[in-house]
Design a protein around this motif. Structure first.
Motif, mmCIF file in Angstrom:
data_model
loop_
_atom_site.group_PDB
_atom_site.id
_atom_site.type_symbol
_atom_site.label_atom_id
_atom_site.label_comp_id
_atom_site.label_asym_id
_atom_site.label_seq_id
_atom_site.Cartn_x
_atom_site.Cartn_y
_atom_site.Cartn_z
ATOM 1 N N GLU A 151 -28.258 31.869 9.297
ATOM 2 C CA GLU A 151 -27.888 32.306 10.744
ATOM 3 C C GLU A 151 -28.773 33.489 11.018
ATOM 4 O O GLU A 151 -29.270 33.689 12.409
ATOM 5 N N CYS A 154 -31.951 32.160 12.262
ATOM 6 C CA CYS A 154 -31.986 31.529 13.520
ATOM 7 C C CYS A 154 -31.944 32.449 14.535
ATOM 8 O O CYS A 154 -32.372 32.381 15.452
ATOM 9 N N LEU A 155 -31.097 33.390 14.189
ATOM 10 C CA LEU A 155 -31.070 34.696 15.336
ATOM 11 C C LEU A 155 -32.468 35.382 15.561
ATOM 12 O O LEU A 155 -32.704 35.266 16.706
ATOM 13 N N GLU A 158 -34.401 33.085 17.635
ATOM 14 C CA GLU A 158 -33.930 33.176 19.176
ATOM 15 C C GLU A 158 -34.515 34.247 19.782
ATOM 16 O O GLU A 158 -35.013 34.116 21.032
ATOM 17 N N ASN A 172 -26.576 36.530 22.335
ATOM 18 C CA ASN A 172 -27.087 36.327 21.047
ATOM 19 C C ASN A 172 -26.502 36.457 19.972
ATOM 20 O O ASN A 172 -26.092 35.751 18.791
ATOM 21 N N LEU A 173 -25.907 37.791 19.872
ATOM 22 C CA LEU A 173 -25.116 38.347 18.662
ATOM 23 C C LEU A 173 -23.829 37.718 18.380
ATOM 24 O O LEU A 173 -23.438 37.342 17.235
ATOM 25 N N GLN A 175 -23.098 34.910 19.381
ATOM 26 C CA GLN A 175 -23.402 33.547 18.858
ATOM 27 C C GLN A 175 -23.467 33.200 17.472
ATOM 28 O O GLN A 175 -23.021 32.476 16.524
ATOM 29 N N ALA A 176 -24.457 34.435 16.854
ATOM 30 C CA ALA A 176 -24.911 34.352 15.387
ATOM 31 C C ALA A 176 -23.310 34.464 14.590
ATOM 32 O O ALA A 176 -23.327 33.836 13.681
ATOM 33 N N TYR A 192 -27.678 26.877 19.317
ATOM 34 C CA TYR A 192 -27.423 27.875 20.190
ATOM 35 C C TYR A 192 -27.452 27.156 21.697
ATOM 36 O O TYR A 192 -26.796 27.991 22.547
ATOM 37 N N SER A 306 -19.743 41.572 16.256
ATOM 38 C CA SER A 306 -21.109 41.526 17.003
ATOM 39 C C SER A 306 -21.047 42.950 18.084
ATOM 40 O O SER A 306 -22.066 43.600 18.246
#
Length: 452
Positions: A151, A154-155, A158, A172-173, A175-176, A192, A306
Motif C-alpha cells: 500500500e 501504491c501511495l 499516487e 490520499n493518506l 485512502q492508504a 484509489y 491518517s
C-alpha cells in the motif's frame, strides 16, 4: 381561573423538582472530587466553551486540581489530569476504571455492539477474538507487513502523479490507511479510483469531522432531547448508517463464497465462529457484532493513523533539521533499493524517536474515550459511585511539565538516551494506558510505551 391555578401548580412542581435535583447533586458531591456547582438539567454546560472543551477543562484544573468533577448536562463526569492521576486510575486501579462510557453522538450507531463501546462479557469475547484472529493472519508479522509495504508503494505512485504540483494529501493518506484495513477485513484492497471506495472514505472522513463539531458536543450533553428533534445534529449518524450498509453488503458477498475450512480474512473468520457457536444461546458472535466489529476496525484505524501522518508531515516541514537526520538514518540502514521492514526499526533510533514525538506532540486524542467505574471506588480520598463517567485528559499527560522538559517544544531527543539509543517515556499515552486502549488496528501506528 382553574387554568391559571393549574399553571401555577405546574410551575411550582417544576421548581420543586429542579430544587430537589440540585440538592441531590449537592449532597452527592460531598464525597466526589471538587468542581463547579452544576445547574439543574444543564449541569456545567454553560461554563464550557463548546468549541474548545479541552481548554475549558484545563482552566478548571487550575482551580480544582488534577482530579475534579463536572456535569455535562445531567451526566456526572470525573476528569483526570496529569500523568500521575491517569496512571493511578487506569493502571493501578485498572479493574475499577475498566468500564466503557458512551459518547451518544458516536456510540448510538453501535448500540453497545462491537468492541469499542461494548462492556462486560461481550467486550471480553470480541476483543479476544479480534486480537487472536488478526495475529493469526499475521498482525505484526510478514503477511500484514507485506500488505503495508504494497500500500505504501501504491501511495507513492499516487503522489508521483501530481508531478511536483501543490496538492492536498489528506484524502490520499486516508485512502492508504483505509485500504490496509480493507485488505485485512475484506481480503482485498481497492483501486484509489474505485467509486465505492471513494464514497466509503468520504463518509469516514465526514463522520469523524462531525464528531468534533459543537453540534456533536451539544448532542452528547443532551441526547435524550436532541434525539427527538430533527436537524443537522443527525448528519453523523446518517454517515454511519451508510458505512454500515457498505460493510453489510460486503459481508453478504463473502457469505456466498465462504469456505468454513479455509477462512481468508477477518470477516470469514467471524462467520466461521458464528457457525461454530450457532447452538450456543449466550454467544456474542452474531451478525450485528460482526458488522459493528468491522466498523470498529475502520473507526479505530483510518482517521487516527491518517491524521497522525498528516501532523507528521506538517511538523517535519517546520523542522527540516529533523528531516535531514531521518534521511541520513534511512540511507544508512535501509538504502534506496528496498522497502523498510519491521526489523529495521531497532536500528533506527532517531526515526523511532521522531515517530513517538510526533504522536506526543500532535496529541490527536486529547480526551481519549470515556470510562466508567465498575463499582463504588475510593480514589485519592474521594468516593466515586459506580457508573460515574471518567475522562482521562491525555493532553495533560503529553504536556505534563513534571514528566516532560519543555513539552511545548518538538524534540525527538526526549525519546533518546545520551548515547543516541531509543528510550521509553512513561508519559506517552497516545491511545490511553489501560487494556481497553489496546485496539487491534492501533498497533499499525504505534507500539505503546506507556504502562500496560
Amino acid at each position: 381561573m382553574e387554568l391559571v391555578s393549574a399553571s401555577l401548580l405546574l410551575v411550582l412542581c417544576l421548581c420543586c423538582i429542579l430544587l430537589a435535583s440540585a440538592w441531590k447533586s449537592r449532597d452527592q458531591r460531598g464525597q466526589l472530587p471538587p468542581g463547579p456547582a452544576p445547574l439543574p438539567l444543564l449541569g456545567n454546560f454553560l461554563q464550557l466553551d463548546r468549541t474548545n472543551v479541552i481548554h475549558s477543562l484545563e482552566k478548571l484544573r487550575e482551580k480544582y486540581g488534577p482530579v475534579f468533577t463536572v456535569h455535562l448536562g445531567s451526566r456526572r463526569v470525573v476528569v483526570l489530569c496529569g500523568y500521575q492521576a491517569v496512571k493511578e486510575a487506569l493502571v493501578d486501579q485498572a479493574e475499577e476504571f475498566s468500564g466503557r462510557g458512551q459518547i451518544p453522538a458516536f456510540s448510538k450507531d453501535f448500540n453497545e455492539h462491537g468492541v469499542v463501546f461494548a462492556n462486560g462479557e461481550r467486550w471480553r469475547q470480541l476483543r479476544r477474538f479480534s486480537l487472536t484472529t488478526l495475529r493469526n493472519f499475521g498482525m505484526g508479522k510478514r503477511s500484514i507487513e507485506e500488505r503495508i509495504q504494497e500500500e505504501a508503494q501504491c501511495l507513492v505512485e499516487e503522489l508521483w502523479k501530481t508531478q511536483g504540483a501543490p496538492f492536498d494529501p489528506i484524502f490520499n493518506l486516508s485512502q492508504a490507511i483505509s485500504n490496509i484495513i480493507c485488505s485485512i477485513v475484506f481480503g482485498n484492497r481497492f483501486d484509489y479510483e474505485d467509486e465505492k471506495f471513494i464514497t466509503l472514505n468520504k463518509l469516514i472522513f465526514k463522520r469523524f469531522r462531525f464528531a468534533g463539531l459543537s453540534l456533536a458536543q451539544l448532542y452528547n450533553a443532551f441526547p435524550g432531547i436532541l434525539e427527538k428533534i430533527p436537524g443537522p445534529h443527525h448528519v453523523g449518524s446518517k454517515c454511519s448508517q451508510e458505512i454500515i450498509s457498505f460493510i453489510s453488503e460486503r459481508i453478504k458477498l463473502q457469505q456466498a463464497t465462504l469456505d468454513l475450512n479455509a477462512p481468508q480474512n477477518f470477516i470469514d473468520c467471524f462467520l466461521a465462529k458464528m457457525e461454530q457457536e450457532k447452538q450456543n444461546p449466550s454467544t456474542e458472535f452474531s451478525m450485528e457484532n460482526l458488522v459493528m466489529s468491522t466498523f470498529n476496525l475502520f473507526f479505530a484505524g483510518t482517521e487516527t493513523v491518517s491524521t497522525t501522518l498528516r501532523y507528521g508531515f506538517l511538523i517535519l516541514l517546520k523542522h527540516p533539521q529533523v528531516q535531514e537526520k531521518i534521511h541520513q538514518e534511512i540511507d544508512a540502514v535501509i538504502g534506496r533499493e528496498r522497502a523498510p521492514t519491521v526489523e529495521d526499526r531497532g536500528r533506527m533510533p532517531y526515526t523511532d524517536a521522531t515517530l513517538h514525538e510526533i504522536q506526543r506532540f500532535s496529541d490527536i486524542l486529547p480526551m481519549s474515550l470515556p470510562h466508567t467505574v465498575t463499582r463504588d471506588t475510593r480514589f485519592r480520598g474521594y468516593l466515586i459511585p459506580e457508573g460515574t463517567y471518567v475522562y482521562p485528559l491525555l493532553s495533560t499527560v503529553h504536556f505534563d511539565l513534571e514528566e516532560h522538559k519543555t513539552p511545548e517544544a518538538f524534540a525527538p531527543e526526549r525519546f533518546l538516551t545520551e548515547n543516541g539509543c531509543f528510550k521509553k517515556q512513561n508519559a506517552f499515552l497516545p491511545f490511553s494506558a489501560e487494556v481497553r486502549s489496546q485496539l487491534p488496528l492501533q498497533s499499525l501506528s504505534t507500539q505503546g510505551n506507556g504502562p500496560e
